[in-house]
Design a protein around this motif. Structure first.
Motif, mmCIF file in Angstrom:
data_model
loop_
_atom_site.group_PDB
_atom_site.id
_atom_site.type_symbol
_atom_site.label_atom_id
_atom_site.label_comp_id
_atom_site.label_asym_id
_atom_site.label_seq_id
_atom_site.Cartn_x
_atom_site.Cartn_y
_atom_site.Cartn_z
ATOM 1 N N HIS A 91 19.464 8.996 -38.737
ATOM 2 C CA HIS A 91 20.355 8.606 -39.823
ATOM 3 C C HIS A 91 20.996 9.846 -40.413
ATOM 4 O O HIS A 91 20.358 10.629 -41.083
ATOM 5 N N GLU A 138 23.849 9.850 -42.299
ATOM 6 C CA GLU A 138 24.727 9.633 -43.448
ATOM 7 C C GLU A 138 23.981 9.048 -44.634
ATOM 8 O O GLU A 138 24.533 8.236 -45.366
ATOM 9 N N PHE A 155 33.427 9.433 -40.911
ATOM 10 C CA PHE A 155 34.725 9.022 -40.387
ATOM 11 C C PHE A 155 35.816 9.180 -41.435
ATOM 12 O O PHE A 155 36.937 9.549 -41.109
ATOM 13 N N PHE A 198 34.635 14.724 -34.796
ATOM 14 C CA PHE A 198 34.325 13.305 -34.873
ATOM 15 C C PHE A 198 33.533 12.818 -33.662
ATOM 16 O O PHE A 198 32.546 12.105 -33.802
ATOM 17 N N TYR A 229 30.016 13.773 -33.814
ATOM 18 C CA TYR A 229 29.253 12.911 -34.704
ATOM 19 C C TYR A 229 29.017 11.532 -34.079
ATOM 20 O O TYR A 229 27.918 11.005 -34.108
ATOM 21 N N ARG A 230 30.072 10.940 -33.499
ATOM 22 C CA ARG A 230 29.976 9.581 -32.968
ATOM 23 C C ARG A 230 28.913 9.488 -31.873
ATOM 24 O O ARG A 230 28.196 8.514 -31.753
ATOM 25 N N TYR A 231 28.817 10.531 -31.039
ATOM 26 C CA TYR A 231 27.932 10.396 -29.888
ATOM 27 C C TYR A 231 26.609 11.120 -30.027
ATOM 28 O O TYR A 231 25.744 10.968 -29.187
ATOM 29 N N SER A 233 24.291 10.455 -32.094
ATOM 30 C CA SER A 233 23.211 9.487 -32.246
ATOM 31 C C SER A 233 22.962 8.724 -30.948
ATOM 32 O O SER A 233 21.830 8.372 -30.648
ATOM 33 N N VAL A 234 24.022 8.519 -30.151
ATOM 34 C CA VAL A 234 23.830 7.896 -28.837
ATOM 35 C C VAL A 234 22.991 8.815 -27.957
ATOM 36 O O VAL A 234 22.048 8.381 -27.287
ATOM 37 N N ARG A 270 28.625 10.032 -19.419
ATOM 38 C CA ARG A 270 29.119 9.167 -20.487
ATOM 39 C C ARG A 270 30.519 9.593 -20.929
ATOM 40 O O ARG A 270 31.388 8.764 -21.138
ATOM 41 N N ARG A 277 32.963 8.176 -18.675
ATOM 42 C CA ARG A 277 33.177 6.728 -18.845
ATOM 43 C C ARG A 277 34.010 6.448 -20.085
ATOM 44 O O ARG A 277 34.884 5.587 -20.076
ATOM 45 N N ILE A 278 33.747 7.211 -21.166
ATOM 46 C CA ILE A 278 34.521 7.006 -22.388
ATOM 47 C C ILE A 278 35.989 7.327 -22.132
ATOM 48 O O ILE A 278 36.885 6.598 -22.547
ATOM 49 N N ALA A 287 37.568 4.541 -20.314
ATOM 50 C CA ALA A 287 37.813 3.391 -21.203
ATOM 51 C C ALA A 287 39.041 3.646 -22.061
ATOM 52 O O ALA A 287 39.804 2.728 -22.358
ATOM 53 N N MET A 288 39.240 4.911 -22.460
ATOM 54 C CA MET A 288 40.406 5.228 -23.281
ATOM 55 C C MET A 288 41.682 5.110 -22.460
ATOM 56 O O MET A 288 42.706 4.616 -22.935
#
Lengths: 250, 208
Positions: free
Chosen positions: A2, A4, A129, A149, A152-154, A156-157, A200, A203-204, A207-208
């Motif tokens: 966590h 945030e 964000f 960004f 940060y987004r990935y 946690s993944v 990954r 793959r991202i 997808a984009m």
């Protein structure tokens, strides 16, 4: 994981426009960082504490963050008193601890905590964000913002991926010891994480591409300045100028 | 068409496959048979070693040729985390339409309509990486739907979904789409959505 936990809440600080936050906190931090003596740092620490009190952040969580920062500061307490010349306080062998040294390190401690607390109170109370959005609006280079960004987004993944790998190690009775086997296993773990994150990222990107990505991120929601934002901006600027003057005049 | 990966693994050897508008196709096959690879080839994310890919009446070779394909065919990825990278649901759904040159006003309308269609009302401002797996899948589908594709390629859309979410997915597919390929291992699900079934194995594809 966590990241945030401070961003949850609904205080005055949580509702402020992140653009105003960036614009006001940067001069505040610089003024504190360049202060000399003790008056300025004490005053700014008090101001930062007042700000954090308004956010309603739990003291326990705040302290757990401050402990990490002050662990580094502690190292300075060991070395700095001996590296200034001046009035001697005590002596170990050939090393003299001086009053000037102690004052210097005390000043650094106060300044560090004032800056960290203010950062948590002002920036920590916004979600990542919206901070990233604010940076785009403030014309920070796109690539830097996206780097920040995506990190940060990935993260946690990735962290979940790490936990999964760690679990598969645990269920097969892995225990960390001081042995080649342990080092090897950790090396595999890190290697696997790198390989997986590379896959990954590919793959991202695909997808984009599928959704017509051409190198630009469009922004859909925009911020709106409120009276509270303007008041805060004005007040922070005033405070920053005041503490700059006070610390300059001793 | 033939295709093999750089590591030497041969996937397709003179594969022949065609589909028409209105085909609702289910694609099954053992792991590693190349089901996902086939979808990625159609989208131009991978290029065949030999042979030809013809989509919407035109032979597609270069990346440029696939720009149009990517606008008119929507691919749903296996792992929703790959597909969702914007901070909020709203922005993720708007990403495609904005890339297609829609205005912010239009994009907002598309977001609202798409959310309504998929039962995602009230999700617009939610943070994508805090959603549950099922919610992520639906939002990922929403990002594809928002581009109004004529054809869908769905890579294991129902895997890991509970009955209720699967039902929502099914309803959407039945009512709002006409042409698609669905990859799945779930035969029960497939019976509900596919009119034609293909098996892919040993670099061959055949209708069941």
């Amino acid at each position: 994981m966590h990241l945030e936990e401070f961003a949850e809440g609904n205080s005055f600080f949580h509702r402020l426009d992140p653009r105003v936050k960036f614009i006001t906190i940067i001069p505040y931090i610089f003024v504190i960082a360049f202060m000399k003596g003790l008056n300025g740092p004490v005053l700014s620490l008090i101001i930062s504490l007042v700000m954090i009190a308004f956010t309603g952040i739990s003291i326990k969580k705040l302290l757990s963050r401050l402990v990490v920062v002050n662990a580094f500061v502690l190292l300075l307490w060991i070395f700095l008193p001996f590296s200034y010349s001046g009035t001697e306080v005590f002596q170990i062998g050939h090393l003299k601890a001086t009053r000037e040294g102690f004052l210097q390190v005390l000043s650094i401690t106060l300044k560090t905590n004032a800056i960290v607390i203010a950062t948590i109170a002002i920036l920590g109370t916004s979600e990542v964000f919206s901070l990233a959005h604010a940076l785009v609006h403030l014309k920070v280079p796109d690539k830097l913002v996206y780097l920040f960004f995506f990190f940060y987004r990935y993260i946690s993944v990735l962290h979940e991926e790490y936990i999964r790998l760690k679990r598969t190690m645990t269920i097969r009775a892995f225990k960390a010891r001081t042995s080649i086997h342990t080092y090897k296993t950790y090396a595999y773990l890190i290697g696997m994480l790198i390989v997986r994150s590379y896959d990954r990222s590919q793959r991202i990107y695909k997808a984009m591409l599928c959704r017509g990505f051409k190198g630009k991120f469009p922004i859909i929601s925009h911020f709106h300045l409120t009276i509270a934002d303007l008041c805060f901006g004005f007040l922070m600027t005033l405070i920053t100028v005041l503490i700059a003057i006070i610390s300059k005049n001793g | 068409m033939s295709f093999g990966y750089a590591n030497g693994r041969k996937i397709f050897n003179n594969l022949n496959f065609s589909m028409e508008k209105g085909d609702r196709i289910g694609l099954i096959g053992p792991n590693g048979a190349g089901k996902t690879t086939l979808l990625h080839l159609i989208m131009g994310l991978l290029k065949p070693d030999s042979g030809e890919i013809e989509i919407f009446g035109k032979v597609r070779k270069e990346d440029r040729d696939f720009t149009e394909v990517r606008q008119r065919i929507g691919l749903l990825f296996q792992d929703s985390d790959d597909q969702l990278f914007c901070p909020t649901v709203e922005e993720d759904i708007a990403f495609g339409p904005l890339n297609l040159g829609k205005t912010h006003e239009d994009a907002r309308i598309i977001v609202r309509e798409t959310c309504e269609k998929l039962g995602l009302n009230g999700y617009e401002k939610k943070i994508t990486n805090r959603l549950s797996e099922g919610e992520k899948r639906l939002v990922a589908l929403a990002t594809v739907v928002a581009m109004h594709p004529e054809c869908y390629l769905l890579d294991e859309p129902a895997t890991g979904l509970d009955e209720k979410t699967t039902q929502r997915l099914l309803n959407y597919l039945r009512e709002n789409t006409h042409t698609y390929i669905i990859i799945t291992h779930d035969l029960g699900f497939l019976k509900n959505v596919a009119e034609k079934m293909y098996v892919l194995s040993d670099s061959f594809i055949k209708e069941l």
